[in-house]
Write a protein that holds these residues in place. Structure first.
Motif, PDB file in Angstrom:
ATOM      1  N   VAL A  32     -25.994 -11.008   9.267  1.00  0.00           N
ATOM      2  CA  VAL A  32     -25.597  -9.623   9.006  1.00  0.00           C
ATOM      3  C   VAL A  32     -26.288  -9.094   7.760  1.00  0.00           C
ATOM      4  CG1 VAL A  32     -23.640  -8.165   8.337  1.00  0.00           C
ATOM      5  CG2 VAL A  32     -23.400  -9.761  10.233  1.00  0.00           C
ATOM      6  N   LEU A  33     -26.350  -9.912   6.727  1.00  0.00           N
ATOM      7  CA  LEU A  33     -27.011  -9.473   5.487  1.00  0.00           C
ATOM      8  C   LEU A  33     -28.509  -9.257   5.696  1.00  0.00           C
ATOM      9  CD1 LEU A  33     -25.182 -11.597   2.762  1.00  0.00           C
ATOM     10  CD2 LEU A  33     -25.001  -9.142   3.187  1.00  0.00           C
ATOM     11  N   LYS A  34     -29.141 -10.093   6.522  1.00  0.00           N
ATOM     12  CA  LYS A  34     -30.562  -9.899   6.817  1.00  0.00           C
ATOM     13  C   LYS A  34     -30.782  -8.587   7.567  1.00  0.00           C
ATOM     14  CE  LYS A  34     -31.973 -14.758   6.980  1.00  0.00           C
ATOM     15  NZ  LYS A  34     -32.411 -15.858   7.836  1.00  0.00           N
ATOM     16  N   GLU A  35     -29.932  -8.331   8.565  1.00  0.00           N
ATOM     17  CA  GLU A  35     -30.053  -7.081   9.329  1.00  0.00           C
ATOM     18  C   GLU A  35     -29.790  -5.871   8.438  1.00  0.00           C
ATOM     19  OE1 GLU A  35     -27.647  -7.200  12.849  1.00  0.00           O
ATOM     20  OE2 GLU A  35     -28.664  -8.983  13.624  1.00  0.00           O
ATOM     21  N   ALA A  36     -28.823  -5.972   7.531  1.00  0.00           N
ATOM     22  CA  ALA A  36     -28.535  -4.870   6.600  1.00  0.00           C
ATOM     23  C   ALA A  36     -29.716  -4.632   5.676  1.00  0.00           C
ATOM     24  CB  ALA A  36     -27.276  -5.168   5.800  1.00  0.00           C
ATOM     25  N   THR A  37     -30.356  -5.713   5.242  1.00  0.00           N
ATOM     26  CA  THR A  37     -31.533  -5.582   4.386  1.00  0.00           C
ATOM     27  C   THR A  37     -32.664  -4.881   5.120  1.00  0.00           C
ATOM     28  OG1 THR A  37     -30.904  -7.615   3.249  1.00  0.00           O
ATOM     29  CG2 THR A  37     -33.170  -6.866   2.967  1.00  0.00           C
ATOM     30  N   VAL A  38     -32.883  -5.279   6.386  1.00  0.00           N
ATOM     31  CA  VAL A  38     -33.920  -4.632   7.198  1.00  0.00           C
ATOM     32  C   VAL A  38     -33.581  -3.146   7.404  1.00  0.00           C
ATOM     33  CG1 VAL A  38     -34.956  -4.583   9.503  1.00  0.00           C
ATOM     34  CG2 VAL A  38     -34.619  -6.761   8.324  1.00  0.00           C
ATOM     35  N   LEU A  39     -32.334  -2.850   7.688  1.00  0.00           N
ATOM     36  CA  LEU A  39     -31.899  -1.468   7.901  1.00  0.00           C
ATOM     37  C   LEU A  39     -32.085  -0.628   6.637  1.00  0.00           C
ATOM     38  CD1 LEU A  39     -30.570   0.576   9.818  1.00  0.00           C
ATOM     39  CD2 LEU A  39     -28.366  -0.180   8.934  1.00  0.00           C
ATOM     40  N   VAL A  40     -31.706  -1.165   5.496  1.00  0.00           N
ATOM     41  CA  VAL A  40     -31.852  -0.431   4.233  1.00  0.00           C
ATOM     42  C   VAL A  40     -33.322  -0.178   3.937  1.00  0.00           C
ATOM     43  CG1 VAL A  40     -31.560  -0.637   1.725  1.00  0.00           C
ATOM     44  CG2 VAL A  40     -29.650  -1.118   3.243  1.00  0.00           C
ATOM     45  N   SER A  41     -34.168  -1.150   4.171  1.00  0.00           N
ATOM     46  CA  SER A  41     -35.597  -0.948   3.907  1.00  0.00           C
ATOM     47  C   SER A  41     -36.182   0.095   4.866  1.00  0.00           C
ATOM     48  CB  SER A  41     -36.355  -2.268   4.003  1.00  0.00           C
ATOM     49  OG  SER A  41     -36.319  -2.761   5.332  1.00  0.00           O
ATOM     50  N   ALA A  42     -35.755   0.089   6.126  1.00  0.00           N
ATOM     51  CA  ALA A  42     -36.238   1.096   7.083  1.00  0.00           C
ATOM     52  C   ALA A  42     -35.775   2.493   6.690  1.00  0.00           C
ATOM     53  CB  ALA A  42     -35.753   0.752   8.492  1.00  0.00           C
ATOM     54  N   VAL A  43     -34.518   2.611   6.269  1.00  0.00           N
ATOM     55  CA  VAL A  43     -34.005   3.917   5.831  1.00  0.00           C
ATOM     56  C   VAL A  43     -34.758   4.384   4.599  1.00  0.00           C
ATOM     57  CG1 VAL A  43     -31.986   5.046   4.826  1.00  0.00           C
ATOM     58  CG2 VAL A  43     -31.741   3.682   6.895  1.00  0.00           C
ATOM     59  N   THR A  44     -35.033   3.481   3.682  1.00  0.00           N
ATOM     60  CA  THR A  44     -35.775   3.843   2.471  1.00  0.00           C
ATOM     61  C   THR A  44     -37.175   4.320   2.821  1.00  0.00           C
ATOM     62  OG1 THR A  44     -34.524   2.200   1.228  1.00  0.00           O
ATOM     63  CG2 THR A  44     -36.561   2.980   0.241  1.00  0.00           C
ATOM     64  N   GLU A  45     -37.835   3.637   3.751  1.00  0.00           N
ATOM     65  CA  GLU A  45     -39.176   4.046   4.164  1.00  0.00           C
ATOM     66  C   GLU A  45     -39.176   5.432   4.800  1.00  0.00           C
ATOM     67  OE1 GLU A  45     -40.687   1.030   6.729  1.00  0.00           O
ATOM     68  OE2 GLU A  45     -40.821  -0.474   5.152  1.00  0.00           O
ATOM     69  N   GLN A  46     -38.122   5.769   5.529  1.00  0.00           N
ATOM     70  CA  GLN A  46     -38.067   7.067   6.179  1.00  0.00           C
ATOM     71  C   GLN A  46     -37.515   8.156   5.253  1.00  0.00           C
ATOM     72  OE1 GLN A  46     -35.873   6.588   9.783  1.00  0.00           O
ATOM     73  NE2 GLN A  46     -37.442   5.331  10.763  1.00  0.00           N
ATOM     74  N   ALA A  47     -36.683   7.794   4.307  1.00  0.00           N
ATOM     75  CA  ALA A  47     -36.056   8.788   3.437  1.00  0.00           C
ATOM     76  C   ALA A  47     -37.032   9.346   2.417  1.00  0.00           C
ATOM     77  CB  ALA A  47     -34.848   8.179   2.731  1.00  0.00           C
ATOM     78  N   VAL A  48     -37.931   8.533   1.930  1.00  0.00           N
ATOM     79  CA  VAL A  48     -38.880   9.000   0.910  1.00  0.00           C
ATOM     80  C   VAL A  48     -39.758  10.128   1.448  1.00  0.00           C
ATOM     81  CG1 VAL A  48     -40.833   8.293  -0.521  1.00  0.00           C
ATOM     82  CG2 VAL A  48     -38.813   6.842  -0.394  1.00  0.00           C
ATOM     83  N   PRO A  49     -40.370  10.002   2.632  1.00  0.00           N
ATOM     84  CA  PRO A  49     -41.150  11.139   3.149  1.00  0.00           C
ATOM     85  C   PRO A  49     -40.275  12.369   3.449  1.00  0.00           C
ATOM     86  CG  PRO A  49     -41.778   9.144   4.315  1.00  0.00           C
ATOM     87  CD  PRO A  49     -40.583   8.817   3.480  1.00  0.00           C
ATOM     88  N   LEU A  50     -39.051  12.128   3.928  1.00  0.00           N
ATOM     89  CA  LEU A  50     -38.160  13.261   4.199  1.00  0.00           C
ATOM     90  C   LEU A  50     -37.823  14.021   2.919  1.00  0.00           C
ATOM     91  CD1 LEU A  50     -35.665  11.842   6.848  1.00  0.00           C
ATOM     92  CD2 LEU A  50     -37.415  13.577   7.180  1.00  0.00           C
ATOM     93  N   LEU A  51     -37.583  13.296   1.846  1.00  0.00           N
ATOM     94  CA  LEU A  51     -37.298  13.956   0.575  1.00  0.00           C
ATOM     95  C   LEU A  51     -38.513  14.724   0.066  1.00  0.00           C
ATOM     96  CD1 LEU A  51     -35.172  11.227  -1.245  1.00  0.00           C
ATOM     97  CD2 LEU A  51     -34.383  13.401  -0.307  1.00  0.00           C
ATOM     98  N   ALA A  52     -39.691  14.184   0.264  1.00  0.00           N
ATOM     99  CA  ALA A  52     -40.915  14.888  -0.142  1.00  0.00           C
ATOM    100  C   ALA A  52     -41.080  16.175   0.663  1.00  0.00           C
ATOM    101  CB  ALA A  52     -42.124  13.976   0.037  1.00  0.00           C
ATOM    102  N   GLU A  53     -40.832  16.094   1.968  1.00  0.00           N
ATOM    103  CA  GLU A  53     -40.923  17.293   2.815  1.00  0.00           C
ATOM    104  C   GLU A  53     -39.866  18.323   2.426  1.00  0.00           C
ATOM    105  OE1 GLU A  53     -40.829  16.282   6.952  1.00  0.00           O
ATOM    106  OE2 GLU A  53     -42.523  14.907   6.761  1.00  0.00           O
ATOM    107  N   ALA A  54     -38.660  17.871   2.116  1.00  0.00           N
ATOM    108  CA  ALA A  54     -37.607  18.797   1.700  1.00  0.00           C
ATOM    109  C   ALA A  54     -37.982  19.488   0.387  1.00  0.00           C
ATOM    110  CB  ALA A  54     -36.281  18.053   1.548  1.00  0.00           C
ATOM    111  N   GLY A  55     -38.571  18.757  -0.533  1.00  0.00           N
ATOM    112  CA  GLY A  55     -39.027  19.366  -1.789  1.00  0.00           C
ATOM    113  C   GLY A  55     -40.105  20.398  -1.539  1.00  0.00           C
ATOM    114  N   ALA A  56     -41.043  20.116  -0.628  1.00  0.00           N
ATOM    115  CA  ALA A  56     -42.088  21.085  -0.291  1.00  0.00           C
ATOM    116  C   ALA A  56     -41.491  22.320   0.353  1.00  0.00           C
ATOM    117  CB  ALA A  56     -43.113  20.446   0.639  1.00  0.00           C
ATOM    118  N   ALA A  57     -40.496  22.136   1.214  1.00  0.00           N
ATOM    119  CA  ALA A  57     -39.847  23.284   1.867  1.00  0.00           C
ATOM    120  C   ALA A  57     -39.126  24.157   0.843  1.00  0.00           C
ATOM    121  CB  ALA A  57     -38.875  22.803   2.934  1.00  0.00           C
ATOM    122  N   VAL A  58     -38.481  23.548  -0.116  1.00  0.00           N
ATOM    123  CA  VAL A  58     -37.774  24.313  -1.158  1.00  0.00           C
ATOM    124  C   VAL A  58     -38.772  25.087  -2.015  1.00  0.00           C
ATOM    125  CG1 VAL A  58     -36.399  24.057  -3.274  1.00  0.00           C
ATOM    126  CG2 VAL A  58     -35.731  22.866  -1.197  1.00  0.00           C
TER     127      VAL A  58
END
Length: 159
Positions: A32-58
């Protein structure tokens, strides 16, 4: 086998079962901890570009708002200029236009009375009441409210 040996054997079996169950739980927890680690890293990889796009939109929205503010200020200036021009034209042309309209009205009324054989000014000095009645009628007719262009111009000139 004595009672002490039997009790020791039971305790040993109990601890073996307990250790086995704890090992299974720990193995599942590690998965479970390994899967949570993989999930957190995937969310982090996707969240950083989304935050950059949101900043550009603002930033883009802020630029558009600045442009809209400039346009609004220009439209407000144009409306104020149009209002000033309208007031100037009304003040400049309103007085003479009212005078011309009043003169033309008087001329039309006089011509109409002459053509229709309407009431004329009495020749005898004794008929002052008749003359006063005619003057009052003319004043009422000249000052009667109208909904035409002339009355609108008069109202604009008067303020």
């Amino acid at each position: 086998m004595s009672v002490g040996e039997l009790a020791g054997l039971l305790v040993a079996v109990f601890w073996a079962v307990l250790v086995t169950l704890l090992a299974v739980v720990l193995v599942r927890l590690s998965r479970v901890l390994k899967e949570a680690t993989v999930l957190v890293s995937a969310v982090t990889e996707q969240a950083v570009p989304l935050l950059a796009e949101a900043g550009a939109a603002v930033r883009s929205a802020n630029e558009q708002l600045v442009r809209v503010d400039e346009i609004t200020a220009n439209v407000q200036d144009a409306a104020a200029n149009a209002n000033a021009l309208s007031s100037t034209v009304a003040a400049t042309l309103g007085g003479p236009l009212v005078k011309v309209a009043a003169f033309s009205y008087g001329v039309r009324k006089a011509v109409a009375k002459q053509q229709n054989g309407g009431p004329t000014v009495p020749a005898q000095p004794g008929s002052r009441e008749e003359l006063a009645r005619l003057i009052r009628a003319e004043v009422r007719a000249a000052t009667a409210p109208r909904s035409g262009l002339l009355s609108r111009v008069r109202r604009a000139v008067r303020g």
